[in-house]
Write a protein that holds these residues in place. Structure first.
Motif, mmCIF file in Angstrom:
data_model
loop_
_atom_site.group_PDB
_atom_site.id
_atom_site.type_symbol
_atom_site.label_atom_id
_atom_site.label_comp_id
_atom_site.label_asym_id
_atom_site.label_seq_id
_atom_site.Cartn_x
_atom_site.Cartn_y
_atom_site.Cartn_z
ATOM 1 N N ALA B 228 0.537 -1.423 0.006
ATOM 2 C CA ALA B 228 0.150 0.534 -0.025
ATOM 3 C C ALA B 228 1.004 0.856 -0.126
ATOM 4 C CB ALA B 228 -0.941 0.421 1.098
ATOM 5 N N LEU B 229 2.328 1.278 0.506
ATOM 6 C CA LEU B 229 2.863 2.600 0.551
ATOM 7 C C LEU B 229 3.129 2.647 -0.661
ATOM 8 C CD1 LEU B 229 5.416 1.467 3.100
ATOM 9 C CD2 LEU B 229 3.839 3.371 3.286
ATOM 10 N N ILE B 262 -3.250 7.014 -2.187
ATOM 11 C CA ILE B 262 -3.990 8.754 -2.204
ATOM 12 C C ILE B 262 -3.559 9.290 -0.953
ATOM 13 C CG2 ILE B 262 -5.833 9.965 -2.337
ATOM 14 C CD1 ILE B 262 -7.839 7.453 -2.805
ATOM 15 N N GLY B 263 -3.591 8.914 -0.142
ATOM 16 C CA GLY B 263 -2.517 9.286 1.027
ATOM 17 C C GLY B 263 -1.186 10.167 0.422
ATOM 18 N N ILE B 264 -0.464 8.743 0.149
ATOM 19 C CA ILE B 264 1.035 8.853 -0.339
ATOM 20 C C ILE B 264 1.202 9.353 -1.251
ATOM 21 C CG2 ILE B 264 3.054 7.971 -0.840
ATOM 22 C CD1 ILE B 264 2.318 5.733 1.119
ATOM 23 N N SER B 265 0.366 9.784 -2.831
ATOM 24 C CA SER B 265 0.186 9.726 -3.900
ATOM 25 C C SER B 265 0.228 11.614 -3.832
ATOM 26 C CB SER B 265 -0.132 9.424 -5.178
ATOM 27 O OG SER B 265 -1.132 9.249 -4.767
ATOM 28 N N LEU B 266 -0.773 11.720 -3.144
ATOM 29 C CA LEU B 266 -0.815 13.692 -3.172
ATOM 30 C C LEU B 266 0.259 13.778 -1.885
ATOM 31 C CD1 LEU B 266 -4.728 14.017 -2.155
ATOM 32 C CD2 LEU B 266 -3.278 14.517 -4.213
ATOM 33 N N LEU B 267 0.821 13.166 -1.209
ATOM 34 C CA LEU B 267 2.008 14.308 -0.492
ATOM 35 C C LEU B 267 3.231 14.389 -1.592
ATOM 36 C CD1 LEU B 267 2.789 14.877 2.698
ATOM 37 C CD2 LEU B 267 4.332 12.043 2.274
ATOM 38 N N VAL B 268 3.967 13.481 -1.997
ATOM 39 C CA VAL B 268 4.413 13.180 -3.799
ATOM 40 C C VAL B 268 4.221 14.571 -4.738
ATOM 41 C CG1 VAL B 268 5.877 12.207 -5.331
ATOM 42 C CG2 VAL B 268 5.535 10.651 -3.258
ATOM 43 N N LEU B 269 3.192 14.999 -4.295
ATOM 44 C CA LEU B 269 2.789 15.982 -5.673
ATOM 45 C C LEU B 269 2.871 17.239 -5.273
ATOM 46 C CD1 LEU B 269 1.160 16.469 -8.589
ATOM 47 C CD2 LEU B 269 -0.748 16.547 -7.202
ATOM 48 N N ILE B 270 2.589 17.592 -3.827
ATOM 49 C CA ILE B 270 2.883 18.212 -2.987
ATOM 50 C C ILE B 270 4.329 18.844 -2.732
ATOM 51 C CG2 ILE B 270 2.024 20.246 -1.672
ATOM 52 C CD1 ILE B 270 -0.523 18.594 -1.383
ATOM 53 N N SER B 271 4.709 18.025 -2.561
ATOM 54 C CA SER B 271 5.983 18.161 -2.060
ATOM 55 C C SER B 271 7.048 18.297 -3.593
ATOM 56 C CB SER B 271 7.138 17.373 -1.204
ATOM 57 O OG SER B 271 7.069 16.059 -2.562
ATOM 58 N N GLY B 272 6.859 17.761 -4.336
ATOM 59 C CA GLY B 272 7.093 17.477 -6.003
ATOM 60 C C GLY B 272 7.548 18.744 -6.611
ATOM 61 N N MET B 273 6.205 19.719 -6.641
ATOM 62 C CA MET B 273 5.552 21.167 -7.102
ATOM 63 C C MET B 273 6.259 22.206 -5.789
ATOM 64 S SD MET B 273 1.498 21.447 -8.178
ATOM 65 C CE MET B 273 0.599 20.737 -7.288
#
Lengths: 413, 287
Positions: B228-229, B262-273
């Motif tokens: 799930a990670l 979902i949480g992880i991919s949003l985290l990666v998206l925001i930190s990526g931006m």
């Protein structure tokens, strides 16, 4: 009048170390990081491309930016175009900006001319509807109607540049930032582009125009900024800036003489003329440009067997070249020259003369018999090479009076 | 200058250019303003990809098709990987579809800035557009191979189901994940060309860590949280559930672990931006 561009104490620093030893891989970077722990960045490996530059440009003004290589011209435009950030200071821009740092940015060789017009237009900041509206005009300006649906990789370089410039020329920003883009295309097209730029200026738009081409700048701009080593050295009337730029010595490229009616033939005017503008140059000629020597003389009575000569001398007095009107085109002038005013245009092709200072002497007479009129070293000029890779990046001057590029045929083995 | 004069001055001027300090704003509004350019870049990507190829768009179909055939032969027939009752080819293809989209988008996004160096050093536009167009242009390929999946499902006479309405959502999750990691890698790639070597390797390892050729049920229950990670687990399992839900023996609707994805991919998206935006100012200088 309102202010279109306002620049306040703008500075930009580059760290030379980072540029010279590129840290492209993580390993390089780790090594560099380890080194910099021991040695803090010093003033030595910092380079101020711009330092405390402040100026204002009013709406509707066309301002030139001139300076030698590395003076900070391009950096200034890059900051104002928001491509790179200043290190300190600020700039205010009031209006829609279009910047042309290069023509044909984003052109894709696989796409057709039609497709590239839309792509390039969008990249330059035009709306799709705007491009569609100007499409026919762009195609007509570029003169590529027949090749619209051909991939641009099959275009000749001339067609490619024409298309690229045509798109750029139809950009209608309130503020236009232009860098050297006129240094492309053949002479006729350059002339057309200069005309288009002049239109833009007359329409009341604000233009900041960076160029090495002082004569183009003198035609287009009222005022100019002179940058020296990243600092604003002067911001003044373009004529004054031109004088400043060419140094205190200056070059005489247009000299007129009082009539000497007692002589059968005498010089009236001699000029060093720019090939594309047909106007006297400011004295600095790019080696890649070529130029004309325009001579106007008067014949007061019918004479026979008279030659007119030009002699080009280097700054040390050595004669580099002599030419007479009997060289290639006698035109029957040698037999009888009837009274009247004659104007001769002598083309000095690009890369004939090497870089350096030269002067021109004019004379008229019958060889081995009589010299009617002679004017020693009346006009002078400098040939320079700032646009080629050699001049721009390597900062070395190829010594010699001849600038011809020769072919090297190799046999390796 | 008095305070009122200063505010007046900033009102009067359209754009203020000055050094950014601290974290840069995300400037999503600027991205929206440049949406036409985004559209053109996507269009260019798609157009250029198949120009001067003899097979053209057929490549889009051919590649996953051959992959699927190999997987079916190796894992379905020879190794007999359990497919929860669904025909293995469909089982594999349902996951390969979003996986291929993700892998190619990640690859395109992470090399996008380097590939557009000429634009970045010559024209201003919000740089976020460049990796974003890489992620969006993959959607065309996705749509084409999705048609192939439809054909495959017809061949196996698999019924339509309401759960298929969830597909866009799982696709969005794949997009967000690809964009998030793509932003990090693209920005790092400007500085470190190591990324060019890293990405193909990363994608390969990542595929085996994602239930593409196998189902998540193959993993012992107590280790499943590890899967799930990886946000792509949620995507591939989600696709299978949406397409074959009723067919799968252990048809579990996305549960708690899915929210972690979902949480992880949003985290990666925001930190990526944030990372992308704050390194963006040096792109033109170091690229």
């Amino acid at each position: 009048m309102t202010v279109a561009i306002k620049v306040e104490n703008l500075s930009k620093k580059y760290v030379i170390g980072a540029a010279q030893e590129r840290q492209d891989t993580l390993r390089d970077w780790l090594v560099a990081a380890g080194r910099s722990l021991r040695r803090r960045p010093t003033a030595e490996n910092e380079f101020w491309a711009l330092r405390d530059v402040s100026f204002e440009v009013q709406r509707g003004e066309v301002v030139g930016v001139i300076g030698r290589n590395g003076a900070g011209k391009s950096t200034l435009l890059k900051i104002l175009s928001r491509i790179t950030e200043p290190t300190s200071g600020r700039a205010y821009i009031n209006g829609r900006v279009g910047s042309l740092l290069e023509v044909g940015t984003g052109f894709h060789p696989e796409l057709t001319g039609r497709e590239n017009i839309f792509l390039n237009g969008a990249i330059l900041g035009m709306r799709r509807t705007e491009i569609a509206r100007k499409f026919d005009e762009i195609v007509a300006f570029a003169e590529i109607e027949k090749f619209l649906d051909t991939p641009v990789k099959r275009y000749s370089s001339g067609m490619y540049v024409r298309l690229a410039f045509a798109v750029a020329a139809h950009l209608e920003p309130e503020i236009l930032l232009v860098d050297e883009v006129l240094a492309v295309g053949d002479a006729a097209f350059q002339k057309k582009c200069l005309g288009k730029m002049g239109d833009v200026a007359r329409e009341g738009r604000t233009v900041l125009f960076v160029s090495h081409n002082m004569s183009a700048m003198q035609r287009l701009c009222q005022n100019a900024i002179f940058l020296q080593d990243g600092r604003l050295s002067s911001y003044d009337d373009v004529q004054k800036i031109a004088d400043l730029y060419f140094g205190t010595k200056g070059y005489n490229t247009s000299v007129s003489f009082e009539p000497k009616p007692s002589l059968p033939i005498f010089l009236r005017k001699i000029e060093i003329v720019d090939c594309s503008t047909n106007l006297p140059t400011a004295g600095k000629i790019e080696i890649s440009d070529g130029f004309f020597i325009r001579v106007t003389y008067e014949v007061t009575k019918k004479i026979k067997g008279v030659h007119t000569f030009l002699r080009i001398q280097a700054s040390n007095g050595e004669t580099v070249l002599s030419t007479g009107d009997c060289d290639v085109n006698p035109a029957k002038l040698l037999e009888d020259r009837i009274p009247g005013v004659y104007t001769a245009l002598v083309k000095i092709p690009p890369y004939l003369l090497g870089t350096g200072d030269y002067s021109v002497t004019w004379s008229a007479g019958i060889p081995f018999q009589i010299n009617y009129d002679v004017e020693w070293n009346v006009v002078n000029f400098r040939v320079l090479d700032s646009l080629s890779e050699r001049g721009e990046f390597m900062h070395f001057r190829k010594p010699g009076y001849l600038g011809l590029n020769l072919e090297w045929q190799y046999v390796v083995g | 200058m008095t305070e009122t004069a200063l505010t007046k001055a900033t009102d009067e001027f359209g754009v203020v250019i000055e050094p950014t300090r601290g974290l840069a704003a995300l400037q999503l509004r600027a991205v929206w303003q440049y949406r036409e350019l985004l559209g053109f870049l996507v269009w260019r990507d798609v157009k250029v990809r198949y120009k001067q190829t003899a097979l053209g768009v057929a490549w889009v179909v051919l590649q996953p098709l051959v992959n699927m055939l190999i997987f079916t032969l190796l894992f379905g027939v020879l190794l007999k990987v359990p497919s929860g009752g669904a025909p293995y080819p469909v089982f594999a293809f349902a996951a390969l579809l979003p996986w291929n989209y993700f892998a190619s988008s990640l690859n395109r996004a992470s090399t996008s800035l380097i590939g557009s160096a000429n634009l970045i050093t010559k024209v201003y536009f919000p740089r976020l557009i460049v990796p974003l167009s890489g992620v969006l242009s993959g959607l065309v390929d996705f749509a084409v191979s999705f048609l192939l999946l439809g054909v495959l499902m017809l061949v196996y006479r698999l019924p339509l189901s309401w759960t298929m309405l969830w597909l866009p959502f799982f696709l969005l999750l794949a997009m967000v994940t690809a964009l998030g990691f793509g932003l990090w890698l693209a920005a790092l790639n400007v500085r470190f060309r190591d990324v060019n070597y890293l990405v193909p390797f990363l994608v390969q390892v990542w595929m085996y860590a994602t239930p593409v050729i196998y189902g998540s049920t193959l993993i012992p229950e107590r280790f499943r949280w590890l899967l799930a990670l990886n946000p792509m687990t949620g995507v591939t399992e989600g696709f299978r559930w949406a397409l074959l839900g009723s067919r799968l023996a252990d048809a579990a609707a996305p549960g708690g672990l899915f929210y972690v994805s979902i949480g992880i991919s949003l985290l990666v998206l925001i930190s990526g931006m944030v990372f992308f935006r704050s390194t963006e100012k040096t792109f033109a200088d170091v690229i």
